[in-house]
Design a protein around this motif. Structure first.
Motif, mmCIF file in Angstrom:
data_model
loop_
_atom_site.group_PDB
_atom_site.id
_atom_site.type_symbol
_atom_site.label_atom_id
_atom_site.label_comp_id
_atom_site.label_asym_id
_atom_site.label_seq_id
_atom_site.Cartn_x
_atom_site.Cartn_y
_atom_site.Cartn_z
ATOM 1 N N THR A 141 -3.796 33.966 56.384
ATOM 2 C CA THR A 141 -4.108 34.578 55.085
ATOM 3 C C THR A 141 -2.880 34.725 54.196
ATOM 4 O O THR A 141 -3.017 35.085 53.028
ATOM 5 N N ASN A 142 -1.675 34.455 54.740
ATOM 6 C CA ASN A 142 -0.455 34.596 53.945
ATOM 7 C C ASN A 142 -0.463 33.691 52.725
ATOM 8 O O ASN A 142 0.075 34.029 51.681
ATOM 9 N N ASP A 143 -1.030 32.512 52.873
ATOM 10 C CA ASP A 143 -1.167 31.572 51.757
ATOM 11 C C ASP A 143 -2.386 30.707 52.050
ATOM 12 O O ASP A 143 -2.331 29.798 52.876
ATOM 13 N N LEU A 144 -3.492 30.997 51.374
ATOM 14 C CA LEU A 144 -4.734 30.301 51.670
ATOM 15 C C LEU A 144 -4.669 28.818 51.315
ATOM 16 O O LEU A 144 -5.464 28.021 51.827
ATOM 17 N N GLU A 145 -3.722 28.422 50.454
ATOM 18 C CA GLU A 145 -3.595 27.008 50.110
ATOM 19 C C GLU A 145 -3.177 26.161 51.307
ATOM 20 O O GLU A 145 -3.460 24.957 51.340
ATOM 21 N N ARG A 146 -2.499 26.753 52.260
ATOM 22 C CA ARG A 146 -2.073 25.989 53.427
ATOM 23 C C ARG A 146 -2.976 26.255 54.639
ATOM 24 O O ARG A 146 -2.613 25.986 55.779
ATOM 25 N N ALA A 147 -4.178 26.762 54.399
ATOM 26 C CA ALA A 147 -5.091 27.127 55.486
ATOM 27 C C ALA A 147 -5.406 25.935 56.386
ATOM 28 O O ALA A 147 -5.498 26.075 57.609
ATOM 29 N N LYS A 148 -5.585 24.751 55.790
ATOM 30 C CA LYS A 148 -5.902 23.568 56.599
ATOM 31 C C LYS A 148 -4.755 23.262 57.570
ATOM 32 O O LYS A 148 -4.979 22.965 58.746
ATOM 33 N N ALA A 149 -3.515 23.336 57.074
ATOM 34 C CA ALA A 149 -2.353 23.077 57.928
ATOM 35 C C ALA A 149 -2.252 24.112 59.040
ATOM 36 O O ALA A 149 -1.970 23.774 60.200
ATOM 37 N N VAL A 150 -2.489 25.376 58.708
ATOM 38 C CA VAL A 150 -2.440 26.435 59.711
ATOM 39 C C VAL A 150 -3.499 26.197 60.776
ATOM 40 O O VAL A 150 -3.254 26.375 61.975
ATOM 41 N N GLY A 151 -4.687 25.767 60.341
ATOM 42 C CA GLY A 151 -5.749 25.477 61.297
ATOM 43 C C GLY A 151 -5.348 24.380 62.274
ATOM 44 O O GLY A 151 -5.612 24.486 63.479
ATOM 45 N N GLN A 152 -4.695 23.323 61.774
ATOM 46 C CA GLN A 152 -4.227 22.253 62.659
ATOM 47 C C GLN A 152 -3.205 22.784 63.655
ATOM 48 O O GLN A 152 -3.217 22.423 64.836
#
Length: 318
Positions: A141-152
């Motif tokens: 949630t720190n930066d939702l724009e990078r959510a896909k990368a965090v998920g990977q």
């Protein structure tokens, strides 16, 4: 911590040690903690407590210290981060009190943190990034724009925990300040908790130091061997270094050649893979060497899962 003997000596004069001890015994017998101990061990009589007054006094005192804990650094107990536990044994036909030291939760947590930290080595990386703990929800949630990368990244961590070291590493590519190094540090921490060792290297500074290590072959060999053998190796900000043929071909190439198909290697970069290949294909000394750039990339491209890290630049943000 003050012992019972020292405490009795410090009492006002005019009373015998025996009188002082009897008063202290009465106080100990009235302690709720001692009452709980006697409820647990009904065979524990006054006489046994009397002949073990020092143990009981320490037990009660350390319990109080722990109840109002000032922190490990200021622990007033005899053995930092430990408290006394009492037990009673009747196997000899009469009650016999015995004590043991038990580590408190804070001491145990610190030991665990130290074990995790010992598995990670960093070169030229801010230690705060490695030591600060985050939950998976926080980094998501720190930066939702990078959510896909965090998920990977989170899926990769889960796969490694479940199935062991993967053949592929991760290649985190993106613009400046999107948190690529932060995500790699998070991964190192999580996998160190699972027992894996890791090394993270900031490439621009590392390459500069390698030039001085040319004259220290023993230290150079030790450094290269460590990077070959660690479970998780991260080259941070690869592509930003001032490359020379020796570093590319004899150091980086040797490390990658050893690790491929053995252990995963990870990267963060402002370059995507094709741009990184162009970077490796040119040095200020020899100019264009396309085949050598391709040779290095043959040891990177097939052994990484590419993760594009998007989001805002967080550097300098308060």
């Amino acid at each position: 911590m003050e012992s019972l003997g020292e405490m009795l000596k410090a009492w006002p004069t005019g009373r015998t040690i025996t009188e002082q001890a009897e008063q202290k015994l009465a106080e100990l017998l009235a302690e709720p903690l001692v009452a709980k101990l006697r409820a647990k061990y009904p065979e524990l009589d006054d006489h046994t407590i009397k002949i073990n007054m020092s143990r009981v006094y320490q037990y009660v005192t350390e319990y109080r210290n722990c109840s109002d804990c000032p922190g490990l650094e200021r622990c007033p107990n005899d053995f930092e981060g430990h408290y006394t536990m009492l037990g009673c044994d009747t196997s000899y036909g009469y009650p016999q009190l015995h004590d043991r030291k038990v580590a408190c939760k804070k001491f145990t947590a610190r030991q665990k943190e130290e074990r995790i930290r010992s598995r990670i080595r960093s070169f030229y990386i801010d230690e705060k990034a490695l030591r600060r703990g985050y939950s998976s929800d926080e980094i998501l949630t720190n930066d939702l724009e990078r959510a896909k990368a965090v998920g990977q990244l989170l899926r990769y961590i889960d796969r490694t925990k479940e199935h062991g070291l993967q053949e592929e590493g991760l290649y985190l590519a993106g613009q400046f300040g999107t948190g690529k190094t932060f995500l790699m540090c998070y991964m190192l921490q999580e996998l160190a908790k699972a027992g894996y060792s890791g090394v993270i290297v900031y490439m621009p500074d590392f390459v500069e130091d390698l030039k001085s290590l040319m004259h220290e072959p023993g230290k150079l060999k030790e450094t290269v061997e460590m990077m070959k053998e660690t479970d998780l190796l991260i080259f941070d900000d690869i592509g930003a270094e001032n490359l020379n043929p020796w570093v590319r071909d004899h150091v980086l190439g040797a490390i990658l050649n050893y690790r491929m198909q053995r252990k995963p290697t990870f990267y963060t970069s402002n370059y995507e893979l094709d741009a990184l290949e162009r970077h490796f294909s040119f040095t200020s000394k020899d100019g264009d060497e396309l085949h050598k750039g391709q040779r290095i990339m043959d040891r990177i491209r097939p052994y990484v899962e590419v993760v594009m890290v998007t989001g805002e630049n967080k550097r300098g943000r308060k």
